[in-house]
Write an enzyme that holds these catalytic residues in place. Structure first.
Site, short mmCIF file in Angstrom:
data_model
loop_
_atom_site.label_atom_id
_atom_site.label_comp_id
_atom_site.label_asym_id
_atom_site.label_seq_id
_atom_site.Cartn_x
_atom_site.Cartn_y
_atom_site.Cartn_z
N TYR A 102 35.79 63.54 66.40
CA TYR A 102 36.58 64.69 65.98
C TYR A 102 36.08 65.87 66.81
CZ TYR A 102 37.02 61.51 62.00
OH TYR A 102 37.21 60.42 61.23
N ASP A 158 42.98 54.66 58.16
CA ASP A 158 43.63 53.95 57.06
C ASP A 158 44.47 52.80 57.62
OD1 ASP A 158 43.09 56.25 55.03
OD2 ASP A 158 44.17 57.20 56.67
N GLU A 182 35.85 55.27 59.93
CA GLU A 182 35.42 54.04 59.23
C GLU A 182 35.52 52.80 60.11
OE1 GLU A 182 36.66 53.53 55.17
OE2 GLU A 182 36.85 51.37 55.38
N TYR A 229 43.66 57.55 62.26
CA TYR A 229 44.05 56.14 62.43
C TYR A 229 43.25 55.16 61.57
CZ TYR A 229 46.25 58.43 66.27
OH TYR A 229 47.00 59.31 67.01
O1 TRH Z 1 40.92 57.72 63.07
P1 TRH Z 1 39.73 57.86 62.23
O2 TRH Z 1 39.10 59.16 62.25
O3 TRH Z 1 40.09 57.50 60.76
C1 TRH Z 1 39.64 58.21 59.62
C2 TRH Z 1 38.67 57.40 58.82
O4 TRH Z 1 39.10 56.10 58.58
C3 TRH Z 1 38.37 58.07 57.52
O5 TRH Z 1 37.51 57.29 56.74
C4 TRH Z 1 39.66 58.30 56.78
O6 TRH Z 1 39.41 58.89 55.57
C5 TRH Z 1 40.52 59.17 57.65
O7 TRH Z 1 40.78 58.50 58.87
C6 TRH Z 1 41.82 59.49 56.98
O8 TRH Z 1 38.63 56.78 62.68
P2 TRH Z 1 38.54 55.20 62.48
O9 TRH Z 1 38.37 54.85 61.05
O10 TRH Z 1 37.51 54.74 63.39
O11 TRH Z 1 39.93 54.65 62.96
C7 TRH Z 1 40.33 54.64 64.28
C8 TRH Z 1 41.12 53.38 64.59
O12 TRH Z 1 41.69 53.50 65.88
C9 TRH Z 1 40.27 52.13 64.61
O13 TRH Z 1 41.00 51.05 64.08
C10 TRH Z 1 40.02 51.89 66.10
C11 TRH Z 1 41.33 52.36 66.67
N1 TRH Z 1 41.35 52.75 68.07
C12 TRH Z 1 42.22 52.09 68.92
O14 TRH Z 1 42.91 51.15 68.50
N2 TRH Z 1 42.30 52.47 70.21
C13 TRH Z 1 41.56 53.48 70.72
O15 TRH Z 1 41.68 53.81 71.91
C14 TRH Z 1 40.65 54.15 69.84
C15 TRH Z 1 39.79 55.25 70.36
C16 TRH Z 1 40.59 53.77 68.52
#
Ligand code: TRH
Length: 383
Positions: free
Chosen positions: A191, A15, A271, A13
Site C-alpha cells: 500500500y 477477498d 492476506e 484484491y
Molecule cells: O489486495 P490486498 O491488499 O487485499 C486486502 C487483504 O486481503 C485484506 O486482508 C483485506 O481486508 C482487504 O484486501 C480488503 O492484498 P492480498 O490479500 O495479498 O491480495 C492480493 C491478491 O492479488 C493475491 O491473490 C495475489 C494477487 N496478485 C496477482 O494476482 N497479481 C499480481 O501482480 C499481484 C501483485 C498480486
C-alpha cells in the site's frame, strides 16, 4: 458435490484473491462443482484476465463464475460465505426452505491471534431461520483451518528454483534478462507507505546492486516522487545509482508466485500475498491491511510473535525492526542493514517455516469439515 462460494469485494484484491484460489482448488483438485458468486467481476478479471466483467455467467479454469446480482436461489450442497458477507436474501430463504439444510460455512480472515483457536469450527444459529452457519478460520496452528496451498505447489516451486530455463523464461516474460548473481532482487507489493523513501535511499547507496520489482498500485505515486517524475509506467525501468526499479503490470494470480520465487526478499501485503510469501520460503516483509483504531497492529504483533518464536534473538530483532518501521511509516532505511545482515538466517528459517505450515492444508480441512457437517445434517434429518 456442488459448492457455492460467495464473495463481496471490499477493496483491493485480497477477498476475491482468496476466493478465486479456493474455488480453483476445490474444483480442480477435489472435483467439486464450484460456482463463485462475485459482486465485482472487474476485480476478479485482474487476477484472471480471461474473466469477462460483462458476462453474468462464465466458466473459467474449471470454476463457474457468476455475478452476484444474477443469483436466482438454487442452493448448492455446500455454501461458503466469505469474510462474513451477507448472502443474497433469496438464496438464504431458499436454503431455509429445504427439508435438509445445506452445509453453511463462513470462511474468515486470516489471523495469528490466539482467540481464533476457540472460534474455529463454532456453530452460529441464524436468529430467525432454521439454519446454522459454521465459522472456519484459516491460521497457522493445528487448532485452525490451516492455509491454502495447492497440491503441486512445492513441485512447481522446486522446478522453478532448479531450472534456469524457467527462471530465464520468467525474466523474459517481464521484459528483462536474468540479473547477475550478485544483484539483490526484491519484490515490492504494498500500500502507500511513507517508509519507502528511506529504503530506496539505502538501496541506492548499497554496496551490492539492487533490483526492485514493484507491482503497480498506489505505491507508484510515492515512487514517482522519489524519481522526481509525474508518473511511472508499468514495463518501465528507473535507475538511481545502485538501485534499479522495474514496474510490473499486475500479473494473473497463478503467475504471482514466480515473482516471489525469483526474488531474494519479498515485500507483501494484505492476506493472500502474505501466505504466498511464506510458501515461497524467502525472507519477507509484511505490510498489514490498515484498519481503524490501529487494531491491525495487534494482529501484526500476534503474527510476529508466532513467526519469530523459534528465530534467534538477533535475526528476530532485525526482522521486527524492519517490519515495525514498514508498518508504522517509520525509519525502514535505518532498519534495513540489520535485516540484510540477518538474511542468511532468515532464509533458512523461512524455508523451515514453509515446510511446517504446508502440513495443515486449508482445502482438505474445509472439505472434511463440510463432509462432517453434512453427515450431521443427514443424521438429524433421518431422526
Ligand atoms: O489486495 P490486498 O491488499 O487485499 C486486502 C487483504 O486481503 C485484506 O486482508 C483485506 O481486508 C482487504 O484486501 C480488503 O492484498 P492480498 O490479500 O495479498 O491480495 C492480493 C491478491 O492479488 C493475491 O491473490 C495475489 C494477487 N496478485 C496477482 O494476482 N497479481 C499480481 O501482480 C499481484 C501483485 C498480486
Amino acid at each position: 458435490m456442488r459448492c457455492d462460494i460467495f464473495c463481496k469485494v471490499i477493496d483491493n484484491y485480497g477477498d476475491v484473491g482468496v476466493c478465486w484460489r479456493l474455488a480453483r482448488q476445490l474444483a480442480n483438485e477435489y472435483g467439486l462443482t464450484v460456482c463463485l458468486w462475485v459482486d465485482n467481476l472487474h476485480s476478479l478479471s485482474k487476477l484472471c484476465p480471461e474473466v469477462d466483467p460483462d458476462l453474468l455467467s462464465q466458466c473459467r479454469r474449471g470454476v463457474r463464475v457468476r455475478h452476484w446480482d444474477s443469483c436466482e436461489g438454487v442452493v448448492a450442497d455446500w455454501v461458503i460465505g466469505t469474510f462474513d458477507c451477507k448472502l443474497p436474501q433469496n438464496y438464504l430463504l431458499a436454503m431455509a426452505a429445504l427439508a435438509q439444510a445445506p452445509v453453511w460455512v463462513n470462511l474468515d480472515y486470516l489471523s495469528a491471534e490466539d482467540w481464533v483457536h476457540g472460534c474455529h469450527g463454532l456453530p452460529s444459529p441464524h436468529p430467525s431461520l432454521p439454519l446454522t452457519r459454521y465459522f472456519f478460520f484459516p491460521g497457522f496452528t493445528s487448532q485452525t483451518g490451516g492455509l491454502i496451498v495447492e497440491h503441486d505447489y512445492f513441485e512447481r516451486r522446486a522446478a522453478f528454483m532448479e531450472e534456469v530455463a524457467l527462471q530465464q523464461a520468467f525474466w523474459h516474460s517481464i521484459g528483462m534478462v536474468m540479473p547477475a548473481q550478485n544483484v539483490l532482487k526484491i519484490s515490492l507489493f504494498s500500500y502507500q507507505n511513507t517508509a519507502l523513501e528511506g529504503l530506496l535511499e539505502v538501496w541506492a547507496s548499497s554496496s551490492e546492486p539492487v533490483l526492485c520489482l514493484v507491482s503497480e498500485g498506489p505505491i507508484l505515486v510515492q515512487l514517482a516522487k522519489y524519481f522526481k517524475l509525474d508518473a511511472l509506467n508499468a514495463g518501465q525501468t528507473y535507475v538511481d545509482a545502485r538501485l534499479t526499479v522495474r514496474i510490473l503490470p499486475f500479473v494473473e494470480q497463478e503467475r504471482y508466485d514466480e515473482i516471489l520465487w525469483a526474488c531474494d526478499v519479498n515485500f507483501v501485503r494484505g492476506e493472500d500475498s502474505l501466505v504466498r510469501a511464506q510458501f515461497a520460503a524467502k525472507p519477507f516483509i509484511w505490510q498489514i491491511y490498515p484498519q481503524q483504531d490501529a487494531v491491525h497492529l495487534t494482529k501484526l504483533a500476534a503474527f510476529l510473535d508466532r513467526y519469530t518464536a523459534r528465530l534467534g534473538v538477533e535475526a528476530s530483532q532485525a526482522l521486527r525492526g524492519l517490519w515495525c518501521a514498514w508498518n508504522r511509516g517509520g525509519a525502514a532505511g535505518q532498519a534495513w542493514p540489520a535485516f540484510a545482515l540477518a538474511r542468511v538466517n532468515l532464509q533458512q528459517y523461512a524455508w523451515n517455516w514453509a515446510q511446517e505450515k504446508a502440513v495443515n492444508r486449508l482445502g482438505l480441512n474445509l472439505l472434511e469439515f463440510c463432509e462432517k457437517i453434512g453427515r450431521m445434517h443427514a443424521f438429524k434429518n433421518e431422526g
